[in-house]
Design an enzyme around this catalytic site. Structure first.
Site, PDB file in Angstrom:
ATOM      1  N   ASP A 186      79.935  15.539  36.024  1.00  0.00           N
ATOM      2  CA  ASP A 186      79.057  16.139  37.024  1.00  0.00           C
ATOM      3  C   ASP A 186      77.639  15.568  36.965  1.00  0.00           C
ATOM      4  OD1 ASP A 186      78.683  18.558  38.888  1.00  0.00           O
ATOM      5  OD2 ASP A 186      77.114  18.902  37.412  1.00  0.00           O
ATOM      6  N   GLU A 248      80.287  11.489  38.987  1.00  0.00           N
ATOM      7  CA  GLU A 248      79.658  11.911  40.229  1.00  0.00           C
ATOM      8  C   GLU A 248      78.261  11.298  40.226  1.00  0.00           C
ATOM      9  OE1 GLU A 248      78.180  15.737  42.837  1.00  0.00           O
ATOM     10  OE2 GLU A 248      77.861  15.661  40.689  1.00  0.00           O
TER      11      GLU A 248
HETATM   12  C1  GLC Z   1      77.483  18.743  41.267  1.00  0.00           C
HETATM   13  C2  GLC Z   1      78.544  19.729  41.703  1.00  0.00           C
HETATM   14  C3  GLC Z   1      77.892  20.836  42.468  1.00  0.00           C
HETATM   15  C4  GLC Z   1      76.858  21.497  41.583  1.00  0.00           C
HETATM   16  C5  GLC Z   1      75.878  20.481  41.003  1.00  0.00           C
HETATM   17  C6  GLC Z   1      75.072  21.065  39.887  1.00  0.00           C
HETATM   18  O1  GLC Z   1      76.876  18.122  42.331  1.00  0.00           O
HETATM   19  O2  GLC Z   1      79.539  19.071  42.446  1.00  0.00           O
HETATM   20  O3  GLC Z   1      78.821  21.778  42.933  1.00  0.00           O
HETATM   21  O4  GLC Z   1      76.159  22.453  42.313  1.00  0.00           O
HETATM   22  O5  GLC Z   1      76.542  19.375  40.460  1.00  0.00           O
HETATM   23  O6  GLC Z   1      75.859  21.222  38.751  1.00  0.00           O
END
Ligand code: GLC
Length: 440
Positions: A186, A248
């Site tokens: 994440d 991500e």
């Molecule tokens: C990522 C997740 C999202 C979350 C963010 C903070 O972008 O996909 O859902 O709010 O991280 O952890």
């Protein structure tokens, strides 16, 4: 590696299947529905966070990294899920949230030096939080100001502190010991910040993805995406061994190579945000395909659902594109049914407005869609119109279209190249097969 051409199905655990009638999905429910994944023919599934969380960010505010939130079940339920998945040849990915914890994580009080604090009495710079407002908040208990890239309930960990690195490596090993096959990592471009906390410059207007509120006024070159991130990633890799790490990385493709030094894949977000226009799609796909090692993705739990974004008339073309591009592809639960955005909830659960992307799966035509025998935490969206049971029985359904595409991609070799195509279409050749996508 198994993941090179894998199809990974994203499960949003609160909304997949409830097994105990409390209206919230859980691990036993997921285990009961694994045959859906087998029917689709996917290789693996990713679970959005299942850890204890006070739900300021619906699981992305983790208060204990090595436990299962009771609403989802127990560690035993998790181990059962892993073995049920592996028995069916399915791999399981967890969501690793290394950049911040919940403010209720014990670490915040027991190890305050694991977090990032302002050296002055107030915000030391102009950094903005991703969901709006300053990225600095005052901790009432100590009177000091801490950094949070996301909600104030999500204080950022200090990855420059070797104890944080070790703690997160232990988290990775804890889950690997329980059989997980990898992690979706994440917000990984935000885990390391500028050591001098320099101000972010005003936005140059070149950042191509959505940013919320004041966060859009800055170029996030000091508050995120620092070159030193590679040290943090190397540490994650050291703990993960050859388990899959998908990042991500909320950045354009051109900025991703640094992350691929240690991660296996990064999401191709340029494709997710591309308008459904042949020229834009081509511009998004070309650099990502050239980079290789991208995870193609068209929707997830953070952005508009695929059917709402591209329009119902384009859901088949979108599925064909996603599943014929070379490399791994991620499918968000419900996209195979054509689920649109839902109404969400009043008052909202998620302050950033993402409830409408998280409505439950619809398994049958009953009023709760077979998701729960209780009161669903978010209502299903017309289960009589769209559900797994009906679409399985209908050879021409979207679900069966996804299934055929996934079966067919098993036959495709690696060859890939764009072809000249008439306006409003995108054509490419994949291992001798010509694919033409209508996107006018
Ligand atoms: C990522 C997740 C999202 C979350 C963010 C903070 O972008 O996909 O859902 O709010 O991280 O952890």
């Amino acid at each position: 590696m198994w993941w090179e051409d894998a199809v990974v199905y994203q499960i949003y655990p609160r909304s997949f299947q409830d097994s105990d009638g409390d209206g919230i999905g859980d691990l036993r429910g997921i285990a009961q529905r694994l045959d859906h994944l087998v029917y689709l023919g996917v290789d693996a599934f990713w679970l959005s966070p299942i850890y204890p969380s006070p739900l300021a960010d619906f699981g992305y505010d983790v208060s204990n990294y090595t436990a299962v939130d009771p609403v989802f079940g127990t560690l035993d339920d998790f181990e059962l899920l892993v073995s049920e998945a592996h028995d069916r040849g399915l791999k399981l990915l967890l969501d690793l949230v290394p950049s911040h914890t919940s403010i209720e994580h014990l670490w915040f009080r027991e190890h305050p030096d694991w977090y990032i604090w302002s050296p002055v009495d107030g915000p030391p710079n102009n950094w903005k939080a991703a969901f709006g407002g300053s990225a600095w908040s005052r901790d009432e208990e100590s009177g000091r100001w801490y950094l949070h890239t996301f909600y104030p309930e999500q204080p950022d960990l200090d990855w420059r502190n070797p104890e944080v690195v070790t703690a997160m490596q232990e988290v990775v090993r804890f889950w690997l010991d329980r059989g997980v096959d990898g992690f979706r990592v994440d917000a990984v471009n935000a885990i390391v910040k500028d050591a001098e906390l320099r101000n972010d410059p005003p936005a140059s207007g070149r950042f191509p993805f959505p940013l919320v509120g004041e966060s859009a006024e800055l170029d996030h070159v000091y508050s995120a995406n620092r070159p030193e991130v590679t040290h943090a990633l190397a540490a994650l890799r050291e703990a993960a061994g050859d388990a899959l790490l998908v990042g991500e990385v909320y950045l354009p493709t051109a900025e991703c190579p640094r992350y691929l030094e240690h991660l296996d894949l990064v999401f191709a977000f340029e494709l997710l945000f591309s308008p459904w226009k042949a020229g834009s799609l081509l511009a998004a796909i070309e650099p990502a395909a050239a980079l290789g090692r991208v995870a193609w993705v068209l929707s997830n739990h953070d952005f508009d659902r695929l059917a709402s974004r591209v329009g119902e008339e384009n859901v088949r073309a979108a599925a064909e594109l996603l599943l014929t591009l070379p490399g791994a592809a991620f499918v968000y639960q419900g996209d195979e049914l054509g689920l649109p955005n839902g109404p969400g909830h009043h008052p909202p659960y998620d302050r950033a407005g993402r409830d409408r992307l998280r409505h439950p799966m619809q398994w049958d035509a009953s009023s709760a869609g077979g998701f729960t025998t209780g009161d669903p935490w978010l209502p299903p969206i017309g289960p009589a119109e769209r559900n797994v049971e009906a679409q399985r029985a209908e050879p021409g359904s979207l679900l069966n279209y996804y299934r055929r595409l996934i079966a067919q991609r098993r036959e495709l070799g690696g060859g890939f190249g764009f072809l000249d195509s008439p306006p409003g279409t995108l054509s490419y050749e994949r291992d001798g097969h010509v694919v033409t996508i209508e996107a006018a």
